[in-house]
Design a protein around this motif. Structure first.
Motif, PDB file in Angstrom:
ATOM      1  N   LEU A 177       1.246  20.876 -36.745  1.00 40.13           N
ATOM      2  CA  LEU A 177       1.573  20.001 -37.988  1.00 40.13           C
ATOM      3  C   LEU A 177       2.788  19.269 -37.727  1.00 40.13           C
ATOM      4  CD1 LEU A 177       0.792  19.437 -40.800  1.00 40.13           C
ATOM      5  CD2 LEU A 177       2.070  21.267 -41.731  1.00 40.13           C
ATOM      6  N   SER A 178       3.732  20.021 -37.116  1.00 39.18           N
ATOM      7  CA  SER A 178       5.166  19.399 -36.644  1.00 39.18           C
ATOM      8  C   SER A 178       5.040  18.542 -35.865  1.00 39.18           C
ATOM      9  CB  SER A 178       6.094  20.712 -35.891  1.00 39.18           C
ATOM     10  OG  SER A 178       6.473  21.590 -37.035  1.00 39.18           O
ATOM     11  N   LEU A 179       4.179  18.733 -34.714  1.00 36.88           N
ATOM     12  CA  LEU A 179       3.871  17.671 -33.621  1.00 36.88           C
ATOM     13  C   LEU A 179       3.508  16.402 -34.166  1.00 36.88           C
ATOM     14  CD1 LEU A 179       4.365  17.698 -30.598  1.00 36.88           C
ATOM     15  CD2 LEU A 179       1.843  18.683 -30.567  1.00 36.88           C
ATOM     16  N   ALA A 180       2.499  16.607 -35.100  1.00 36.39           N
ATOM     17  CA  ALA A 180       1.912  15.259 -35.627  1.00 36.39           C
ATOM     18  C   ALA A 180       2.937  14.458 -36.437  1.00 36.39           C
ATOM     19  CB  ALA A 180       0.633  15.777 -36.736  1.00 36.39           C
ATOM     20  N   LYS A 181       4.126  15.127 -36.814  1.00 40.50           N
ATOM     21  CA  LYS A 181       5.110  14.655 -37.627  1.00 40.50           C
ATOM     22  C   LYS A 181       6.126  14.136 -36.721  1.00 40.50           C
ATOM     23  CE  LYS A 181       3.280  15.512 -41.831  1.00 40.50           C
ATOM     24  NZ  LYS A 181       2.853  14.158 -42.583  1.00 40.50           N
ATOM     25  N   VAL A 228       9.489   9.114 -30.566  1.00 42.16           N
ATOM     26  CA  VAL A 228       8.659   8.840 -31.539  1.00 42.16           C
ATOM     27  C   VAL A 228       8.452   7.276 -32.012  1.00 42.16           C
ATOM     28  CG1 VAL A 228       8.026   9.508 -34.152  1.00 42.16           C
ATOM     29  CG2 VAL A 228       9.060  11.127 -32.639  1.00 42.16           C
ATOM     30  N   LEU A 229       7.422   6.953 -32.429  1.00 41.53           N
ATOM     31  CA  LEU A 229       7.158   5.359 -32.733  1.00 41.53           C
ATOM     32  C   LEU A 229       6.886   5.444 -34.021  1.00 41.53           C
ATOM     33  CD1 LEU A 229       7.584   2.833 -30.855  1.00 41.53           C
ATOM     34  CD2 LEU A 229       5.202   2.988 -30.518  1.00 41.53           C
ATOM     35  N   VAL A 230       7.446   4.755 -35.110  1.00 42.31           N
ATOM     36  CA  VAL A 230       7.174   4.409 -36.349  1.00 42.31           C
ATOM     37  C   VAL A 230       7.166   2.783 -36.638  1.00 42.31           C
ATOM     38  CG1 VAL A 230       7.547   6.810 -37.174  1.00 42.31           C
ATOM     39  CG2 VAL A 230       9.301   5.078 -37.211  1.00 42.31           C
ATOM     40  N   ASP A 231       6.383   2.593 -37.901  1.00 39.11           N
ATOM     41  CA  ASP A 231       6.554   1.353 -38.354  1.00 39.11           C
ATOM     42  C   ASP A 231       7.398   1.303 -39.269  1.00 39.11           C
ATOM     43  OD1 ASP A 231       4.591  -0.202 -36.874  1.00 39.11           O
ATOM     44  OD2 ASP A 231       3.056   0.771 -38.085  1.00 39.11           O
ATOM     45  N   ALA A 232       8.841   0.783 -39.025  1.00 35.76           N
ATOM     46  CA  ALA A 232       9.907   0.823 -39.890  1.00 35.76           C
ATOM     47  C   ALA A 232      10.973  -0.645 -39.517  1.00 35.76           C
ATOM     48  CB  ALA A 232      10.676   2.019 -40.136  1.00 35.76           C
ATOM     49  N   GLU A 233      11.505  -1.214 -40.364  1.00 38.56           N
ATOM     50  CA  GLU A 233      12.439  -2.140 -39.813  1.00 38.56           C
ATOM     51  C   GLU A 233      13.854  -1.341 -39.358  1.00 38.56           C
ATOM     52  OE1 GLU A 233      13.548  -5.269 -42.498  1.00 38.56           O
ATOM     53  OE2 GLU A 233      11.539  -5.399 -43.256  1.00 38.56           O
ATOM     54  N   ALA A 234      14.296  -0.460 -40.011  1.00 37.11           N
ATOM     55  CA  ALA A 234      15.473   0.203 -39.773  1.00 37.11           C
ATOM     56  C   ALA A 234      15.592   1.495 -39.584  1.00 37.11           C
ATOM     57  CB  ALA A 234      16.635  -0.236 -40.855  1.00 37.11           C
ATOM     58  N   PRO A 240       3.663   6.949 -41.055  1.00 34.66           N
ATOM     59  CA  PRO A 240       2.823   7.712 -39.947  1.00 34.66           C
ATOM     60  C   PRO A 240       3.408   7.691 -38.597  1.00 34.66           C
ATOM     61  CG  PRO A 240       1.385   6.472 -41.356  1.00 34.66           C
ATOM     62  CD  PRO A 240       2.792   5.950 -41.748  1.00 34.66           C
ATOM     63  N   ARG A 241       3.317   8.837 -37.732  1.00 35.59           N
ATOM     64  CA  ARG A 241       3.893   8.810 -36.666  1.00 35.59           C
ATOM     65  C   ARG A 241       2.759   8.041 -35.709  1.00 35.59           C
ATOM     66  NH1 ARG A 241       7.548  12.108 -39.272  1.00 35.59           N
ATOM     67  NH2 ARG A 241       6.959  10.952 -41.050  1.00 35.59           N
ATOM     68  N   ARG A 242       3.133   6.719 -35.295  1.00 34.62           N
ATOM     69  CA  ARG A 242       2.024   6.060 -34.324  1.00 34.62           C
ATOM     70  C   ARG A 242       1.838   6.625 -33.187  1.00 34.62           C
ATOM     71  NH1 ARG A 242       3.091  -0.379 -34.510  1.00 34.62           N
ATOM     72  NH2 ARG A 242       2.362  -0.044 -32.383  1.00 34.62           N
ATOM     73  N   LEU A 243       2.887   7.107 -32.502  1.00 32.78           N
ATOM     74  CA  LEU A 243       2.832   7.722 -31.201  1.00 32.78           C
ATOM     75  C   LEU A 243       3.987   8.817 -31.177  1.00 32.78           C
ATOM     76  CD1 LEU A 243       1.128   6.677 -28.488  1.00 32.78           C
ATOM     77  CD2 LEU A 243       3.242   5.489 -27.829  1.00 32.78           C
ATOM     78  N   ASP A 268      -1.607   7.929 -33.545  1.00 35.83           N
ATOM     79  CA  ASP A 268      -1.703   7.838 -34.958  1.00 35.83           C
ATOM     80  C   ASP A 268      -1.904   8.965 -35.845  1.00 35.83           C
ATOM     81  OD1 ASP A 268      -1.833   4.887 -34.659  1.00 35.83           O
ATOM     82  OD2 ASP A 268      -3.875   5.250 -34.231  1.00 35.83           O
ATOM     83  N   GLY A 269      -0.737  10.065 -35.522  1.00 34.18           N
ATOM     84  CA  GLY A 269      -0.552  11.244 -36.326  1.00 34.18           C
ATOM     85  C   GLY A 269      -1.629  12.305 -35.863  1.00 34.18           C
ATOM     86  N   VAL A 270      -2.389  12.084 -34.920  1.00 34.97           N
ATOM     87  CA  VAL A 270      -3.447  13.283 -34.457  1.00 34.97           C
ATOM     88  C   VAL A 270      -2.980  13.795 -33.132  1.00 34.97           C
ATOM     89  CG1 VAL A 270      -5.633  13.844 -33.760  1.00 34.97           C
ATOM     90  CG2 VAL A 270      -5.004  12.037 -35.797  1.00 34.97           C
ATOM     91  N   PRO A 271      -2.485  14.949 -33.143  1.00 35.94           N
ATOM     92  CA  PRO A 271      -2.043  15.730 -31.860  1.00 35.94           C
ATOM     93  C   PRO A 271      -3.146  15.874 -30.815  1.00 35.94           C
ATOM     94  CG  PRO A 271      -1.330  17.031 -33.681  1.00 35.94           C
ATOM     95  CD  PRO A 271      -2.519  16.002 -34.230  1.00 35.94           C
ATOM     96  N   SER A 272      -2.954  15.933 -29.608  1.00 37.86           N
ATOM     97  CA  SER A 272      -3.949  15.970 -28.592  1.00 37.86           C
ATOM     98  C   SER A 272      -4.298  17.488 -28.435  1.00 37.86           C
ATOM     99  CB  SER A 272      -3.629  15.390 -27.277  1.00 37.86           C
ATOM    100  OG  SER A 272      -2.178  15.874 -26.764  1.00 37.86           O
ATOM    101  N   VAL A 273      -3.230  18.335 -28.497  1.00 40.74           N
ATOM    102  CA  VAL A 273      -3.642  19.737 -28.740  1.00 40.74           C
ATOM    103  C   VAL A 273      -4.054  20.294 -30.237  1.00 40.74           C
ATOM    104  CG1 VAL A 273      -2.878  22.060 -28.153  1.00 40.74           C
ATOM    105  CG2 VAL A 273      -1.750  20.064 -26.766  1.00 40.74           C
ATOM    106  N   THR A 274      -5.039  21.059 -30.360  1.00 43.36           N
ATOM    107  CA  THR A 274      -5.824  21.433 -31.675  1.00 43.36           C
ATOM    108  C   THR A 274      -5.105  22.488 -31.850  1.00 43.36           C
ATOM    109  OG1 THR A 274      -7.660  22.335 -30.421  1.00 43.36           O
ATOM    110  CG2 THR A 274      -7.684  20.102 -31.193  1.00 43.36           C
ATOM    111  N   ALA A 275      -4.923  23.022 -33.347  1.00 44.50           N
ATOM    112  CA  ALA A 275      -4.288  24.164 -33.871  1.00 44.50           C
ATOM    113  C   ALA A 275      -5.547  25.018 -33.883  1.00 44.50           C
ATOM    114  CB  ALA A 275      -4.004  23.962 -35.281  1.00 44.50           C
ATOM    115  N   PRO A 276      -5.277  26.440 -33.748  1.00 44.28           N
ATOM    116  CA  PRO A 276      -6.005  27.601 -33.778  1.00 44.28           C
ATOM    117  C   PRO A 276      -6.785  27.689 -35.141  1.00 44.28           C
ATOM    118  CG  PRO A 276      -3.954  28.305 -33.665  1.00 44.28           C
ATOM    119  CD  PRO A 276      -3.841  26.882 -33.709  1.00 44.28           C
TER     120      PRO A 276
END
Ligand SMILES: [Zn+2]
Length: 399
Positions: A107-111, A361-367, A377-380, A391-399
């Motif tokens: 969850l943290s990673l996704a954020k 972290v890459l997000v859509d924001a002006e400032a 959302p965290r794009r990357l 797009d908010g989905v981690p490559s490592v899955t949660a148990p």
């Protein structure tokens, strides 16, 4: 594991559009036009805002209830009620530290958190199972997120049988810092408590991170003792006091003196902007040069139902609690969940400069302030040059 990567059309901290090249996990170049070398993947940032990886500097990975169904909370009002209830519920509900910490890290990673410091319970009931569980998670997410473990005597050290020996075993097992808890209010023996905590820190050559909920002058007294130890042992930069509610007390002259002492001793403060208690003033601490970091604290656990591990949201809560409105104020809240956390955790090569680890972290924001206010959302999310969240989905899955 490290990697090479090229990001084009990104705006570091909301500044001018730039390209960024990562080589072997570190930022190799940033500029108006940096070409992608042959064979290196290039990703179009589309003008998005680039931040350094967010830093979750205080949480409790071992005891959340994520994915375990709703826990109906009818716990008593005192600190000790929550502590005792939690020890019971861990067994009744079967809170598995490895599984639950894995879920929270995902969850943290996704954020967008690329670094986490977790306090992990050490007590007679749990033994070292919490530490071992979070260590397994640390290994599972090794290439996605760096995790520091603080051995945390949640039930006290002197008042809880065997806790002192267990704390020592936790350090031997490889905990990164020695935790502590309310030297007066829980252990009722501040000198005895701090003798154990700083004794272990000295022996194992590790830092200290103490939960200090004690209010007013009692908290101030404990804080002075912690600062004295930090100075005497030359541990400037390696000691964090978490919560420090006493810095929110009404006696502002005493608070100002404590802040001076913290700055001189280079002792950092963790505040998570608790809405229910007097809290330290982030601006006052920052003005005095005290390192301030922030964390979710416990989320979705037997202590309370709130929290989502989003450090941008946490920066917003900090902003609300500190009455931050101007952009420069909101940027300070953002600094607390990025650079402040990095300093408190002693991270080398943190930031968006050439030579820094490519934790981004890459997000859509002006400032930057918009990133805090809108929490897009965290794009990357990139860890040492590898894309670990898309797009908010981690490559490592949660148990
Ligand atoms: Zn905590």
């Amino acid at each position: 594991m490290t990697s090479s990567l090229h990001l084009r059309g990104i705006r570091p901290m909301g500044g001018a559009t730039a390209d960024l090249l990562v080589r072997d996990g570190r930022i190799a170049a940033i500029g108006a036009q940096v070409a992608a070398p042959p064979g290196v993947e290039s990703i179009d940032g589309g003008g998005a805002l680039l931040l350094p990886g967010l830093v979750e500097a205080h949480t409790h990975l071992d005891k959340n209830l994520i994915g375990m169904g709703w826990y109906r909370n009818d716990v008593g009002p005192r600190l000790i009620d929550k502590i005792d209830n939690e020890r019971r519920q861990k067994k009744l509900l079967g809170i598995d530290p490895a599984r639950q910490s894995g879920r929270q890290v995902a969850l943290s990673l996704a954020k967008g958190s690329t670094h986490i410091r977790s306090h992990v319970d050490v007590d007679a009931d749990m033994g070292l199972a919490g530490i071992e569980g979070v260590m397994a998670t640390r290994e599972r997410f090794r290439d996605s997120c760096d995790i520091q473990i603080v051995a945390f005597p949640q039930s006290g050290i002197l008042v809880h049988r065997g806790a002192r020996e267990l704390m020592e075993q936790a350090m031997r097992l490889g905990a990164d810092a020695v935790g502590g808890l309310d030297p007066c209010a829980i252990d009722r023996d501040p000198k005895g408590h701090l003798d154990v905590v700083f004794g272990l820190a000295e022996r194992f050559g590790k830092g200290v991170d103490i939960h200090l909920h004690e209010p007013g002058e009692m908290g101030g007294f404990s804080m002075e003792l912690i600062i004295e130890r930090a100075r005497a042992l030359g541990m400037g930069g390696k000691v964090v006091i978490s919560h420090a509610f006493c810095l929110g007390m009404d006696d502002r002259d005493y608070v100002a003196r404590l802040v001076e002492l913290l700055a001189e001793a280079k002792v950092a403060i963790m505040t998570h902007g608790a809405p229910y208690r007097p809290v330290p003033s982030v601006a006052q601490l920052a003005r005095a040069g005290v390192v301030v970091c922030c964390g979710s604290d416990g989320i979705r656990d037997t202590w309370g139902p709130y929290g989502n591990a989003d450090m941008l949201e946490r920066a917003m809560i900090l902003g609300l609690r500190n009455n931050f409105r101007r952009d420069d104020e909101v940027e300070l809240a953002l600094e607390v969940v990025t650079g402040g956390g990095a300093k408190a955790m002693g991270l080398a090569r943190y930031g968006i400069g050439v030579g820094d680890d490519a934790d981004l972290v890459l997000v859509d924001a002006e400032a930057p302030a918009e990133a805090v206010a809108a929490r897009p959302p965290r794009r990357l999310v990139v860890k040492r040059g590898r894309v670990v969240v898309t797009d908010g989905v981690p490559s490592v899955t949660a148990p």
